[in-house]
Design a protein around this motif. Structure first.
Motif, PDB file in Angstrom:
ATOM      1  N   GLU A  64       0.841  -1.212   0.000  1.00  0.00           N
ATOM      2  CA  GLU A  64       0.000   0.000   0.000  1.00  0.00           C
ATOM      3  C   GLU A  64       0.875   1.262   0.000  1.00  0.00           C
ATOM      4  OE1 GLU A  64      -3.494   0.541   0.097  1.00  0.00           O
ATOM      5  OE2 GLU A  64      -3.557  -1.548  -0.542  1.00  0.00           O
ATOM      6  N   LEU A  65       1.894   1.266   0.833  1.00  0.00           N
ATOM      7  CA  LEU A  65       2.789   2.428   0.906  1.00  0.00           C
ATOM      8  C   LEU A  65       3.500   2.656  -0.426  1.00  0.00           C
ATOM      9  CD1 LEU A  65       4.348   1.906   4.455  1.00  0.00           C
ATOM     10  CD2 LEU A  65       2.766   3.716   3.773  1.00  0.00           C
ATOM     11  N   LYS A  66       3.935   1.584  -1.059  1.00  0.00           N
ATOM     12  CA  LYS A  66       4.604   1.709  -2.359  1.00  0.00           C
ATOM     13  C   LYS A  66       3.657   2.305  -3.399  1.00  0.00           C
ATOM     14  CE  LYS A  66       7.125  -0.896  -5.885  1.00  0.00           C
ATOM     15  NZ  LYS A  66       6.644  -0.057  -6.939  1.00  0.00           N
ATOM     16  N   GLU A  67       2.407   1.858  -3.395  1.00  0.00           N
ATOM     17  CA  GLU A  67       1.417   2.392  -4.335  1.00  0.00           C
ATOM     18  C   GLU A  67       1.190   3.886  -4.096  1.00  0.00           C
ATOM     19  OE1 GLU A  67      -2.128   0.000  -4.106  1.00  0.00           O
ATOM     20  OE2 GLU A  67      -1.087  -1.787  -4.855  1.00  0.00           O
ATOM     21  N   MET A  68       1.142   4.281  -2.825  1.00  0.00           N
ATOM     22  CA  MET A  68       0.961   5.703  -2.488  1.00  0.00           C
ATOM     23  C   MET A  68       2.163   6.520  -2.938  1.00  0.00           C
ATOM     24  SD  MET A  68      -0.728   5.609   1.277  1.00  0.00           S
ATOM     25  CE  MET A  68      -2.290   4.823   1.600  1.00  0.00           C
ATOM     26  N   ARG A  69       3.380   5.990  -2.719  1.00  0.00           N
ATOM     27  CA  ARG A  69       4.585   6.696  -3.162  1.00  0.00           C
ATOM     28  C   ARG A  69       4.585   6.849  -4.681  1.00  0.00           C
ATOM     29  NH1 ARG A  69       7.538   2.830  -0.351  1.00  0.00           N
ATOM     30  NH2 ARG A  69       7.276   3.249   1.836  1.00  0.00           N
ATOM     31  N   ASP A  70       4.177   5.794  -5.377  1.00  0.00           N
ATOM     32  CA  ASP A  70       4.107   5.857  -6.842  1.00  0.00           C
ATOM     33  C   ASP A  70       3.110   6.919  -7.293  1.00  0.00           C
ATOM     34  OD1 ASP A  70       5.985   3.852  -7.023  1.00  0.00           O
ATOM     35  OD2 ASP A  70       4.534   2.248  -7.423  1.00  0.00           O
ATOM     36  N   LYS A  71       1.971   7.001  -6.601  1.00  0.00           N
ATOM     37  CA  LYS A  71       0.956   7.996  -6.942  1.00  0.00           C
ATOM     38  C   LYS A  71       1.485   9.415  -6.698  1.00  0.00           C
ATOM     39  CE  LYS A  71      -3.761   9.362  -6.257  1.00  0.00           C
ATOM     40  NZ  LYS A  71      -4.772   9.017  -7.180  1.00  0.00           N
ATOM     41  N   ILE A  72       2.184   9.602  -5.584  1.00  0.00           N
ATOM     42  CA  ILE A  72       2.775  10.905  -5.270  1.00  0.00           C
ATOM     43  C   ILE A  72       3.790  11.290  -6.342  1.00  0.00           C
ATOM     44  CG2 ILE A  72       4.331  12.110  -3.674  1.00  0.00           C
ATOM     45  CD1 ILE A  72       2.873  10.571  -1.395  1.00  0.00           C
ATOM     46  N   ASN A  73       4.634  10.356  -6.732  1.00  0.00           N
ATOM     47  CA  ASN A  73       5.639  10.627  -7.773  1.00  0.00           C
ATOM     48  C   ASN A  73       4.970  10.971  -9.103  1.00  0.00           C
ATOM     49  OD1 ASN A  73       7.804  10.282  -6.055  1.00  0.00           O
ATOM     50  ND2 ASN A  73       8.028   8.109  -6.542  1.00  0.00           N
ATOM     51  N   GLN A  74       3.879  10.294  -9.409  1.00  0.00           N
ATOM     52  CA  GLN A  74       3.143  10.566 -10.642  1.00  0.00           C
ATOM     53  C   GLN A  74       2.543  11.976 -10.600  1.00  0.00           C
ATOM     54  OE1 GLN A  74      -0.036   7.813 -11.371  1.00  0.00           O
ATOM     55  NE2 GLN A  74      -0.595   8.749 -13.333  1.00  0.00           N
ATOM     56  N   LEU A  75       1.974  12.359  -9.452  1.00  0.00           N
ATOM     57  CA  LEU A  75       1.425  13.712  -9.302  1.00  0.00           C
ATOM     58  C   LEU A  75       2.516  14.777  -9.461  1.00  0.00           C
ATOM     59  CD1 LEU A  75      -1.061  13.194  -6.317  1.00  0.00           C
ATOM     60  CD2 LEU A  75      -1.655  13.782  -8.677  1.00  0.00           C
ATOM     61  N   LYS A  76       3.673  14.521  -8.884  1.00  0.00           N
ATOM     62  CA  LYS A  76       4.795  15.457  -9.013  1.00  0.00           C
ATOM     63  C   LYS A  76       5.214  15.595 -10.469  1.00  0.00           C
ATOM     64  CE  LYS A  76       6.971  14.862  -4.469  1.00  0.00           C
ATOM     65  NZ  LYS A  76       8.174  14.357  -3.774  1.00  0.00           N
ATOM     66  N   GLN A  77       5.297  14.469 -11.167  1.00  0.00           N
ATOM     67  CA  GLN A  77       5.708  14.494 -12.571  1.00  0.00           C
ATOM     68  C   GLN A  77       4.690  15.255 -13.418  1.00  0.00           C
ATOM     69  OE1 GLN A  77       6.430  10.623 -14.209  1.00  0.00           O
ATOM     70  NE2 GLN A  77       7.168  11.441 -16.168  1.00  0.00           N
ATOM     71  N   GLU A  78       3.403  15.024 -13.164  1.00  0.00           N
ATOM     72  CA  GLU A  78       2.359  15.739 -13.898  1.00  0.00           C
ATOM     73  C   GLU A  78       2.438  17.240 -13.637  1.00  0.00           C
ATOM     74  OE1 GLU A  78      -1.358  13.917 -12.827  1.00  0.00           O
ATOM     75  OE2 GLU A  78      -0.865  12.032 -13.848  1.00  0.00           O
ATOM     76  N   ALA A  79       2.695  17.615 -12.387  1.00  0.00           N
ATOM     77  CA  ALA A  79       2.807  19.030 -12.046  1.00  0.00           C
ATOM     78  C   ALA A  79       3.989  19.663 -12.783  1.00  0.00           C
ATOM     79  CB  ALA A  79       2.966  19.197 -10.535  1.00  0.00           C
ATOM     80  N   GLU A  80       5.098  18.949 -12.861  1.00  0.00           N
ATOM     81  CA  GLU A  80       6.267  19.462 -13.590  1.00  0.00           C
ATOM     82  C   GLU A  80       5.960  19.629 -15.070  1.00  0.00           C
ATOM     83  OE1 GLU A  80      10.096  17.633 -12.979  1.00  0.00           O
ATOM     84  OE2 GLU A  80       9.654  17.328 -10.855  1.00  0.00           O
ATOM     85  N   GLU A  81       5.287  18.643 -15.634  1.00  0.00           N
ATOM     86  CA  GLU A  81       4.960  18.703 -17.061  1.00  0.00           C
ATOM     87  C   GLU A  81       4.014  19.865 -17.372  1.00  0.00           C
ATOM     88  OE1 GLU A  81       3.451  14.804 -17.846  1.00  0.00           O
ATOM     89  OE2 GLU A  81       5.446  13.886 -17.836  1.00  0.00           O
TER      90      GLU A  81
END
Length: 120
Positions: A64-81
């Protein structure tokens, strides 16, 4: 140039002292264990034994924690883009002694030479 020269001088001393402390640490810990309650005071330096605890969660929680970290990283990447990131820039510098010349450089520090019994 004067500040850089002074910085280099004290930086080398700091790194030499770090190496000495790293070498003394296990011996000091062993000695400290002999004192009552694992506490001692020498020349104004207080020592005490601490315990570090590391939490390990079961597989389900880790997943569960790994999935949340992946989601956070995806949100960060989208914000950068999308350009929704503010970059704060400040100047600083790093200093290091190259590994290839570390022993030679630190051997120039009298305390290091004396502690590690390096001739010279």
């Amino acid at each position: 140039m004067k500040a850089l020269k002074l910085y280099a001088k004290y930086y080398k001393k700091l790194k030499a002292m770090d190496e000495i402390l790293k070498d003394l640490h296990p011996l000091a810990l062993r000695e400290l264990k002999k004192y009552p309650e694992g506490k001692a005071d020498f020349e104004g330096v207080e020592f005490h034994i601490t315990k570090k605890v590391e939490k390990k969660f079961d597989e389900f929680i880790e997943t569960e924690l790994k999935e949340m970290r992946d989601k956070i990283n995806q949100l960060k990447q989208e914000a950068e883009e999308k350009g929704r990131v503010i970059l704060n820039e400040r100047e600083t510098f790093d200093a290091y002694i190259p590994r290839s010349s570390k022993d030679q450089v630190l051997a120039g520090i009298p305390d290091y030479r004396k502690y590690f019994a390096i001739g010279g």
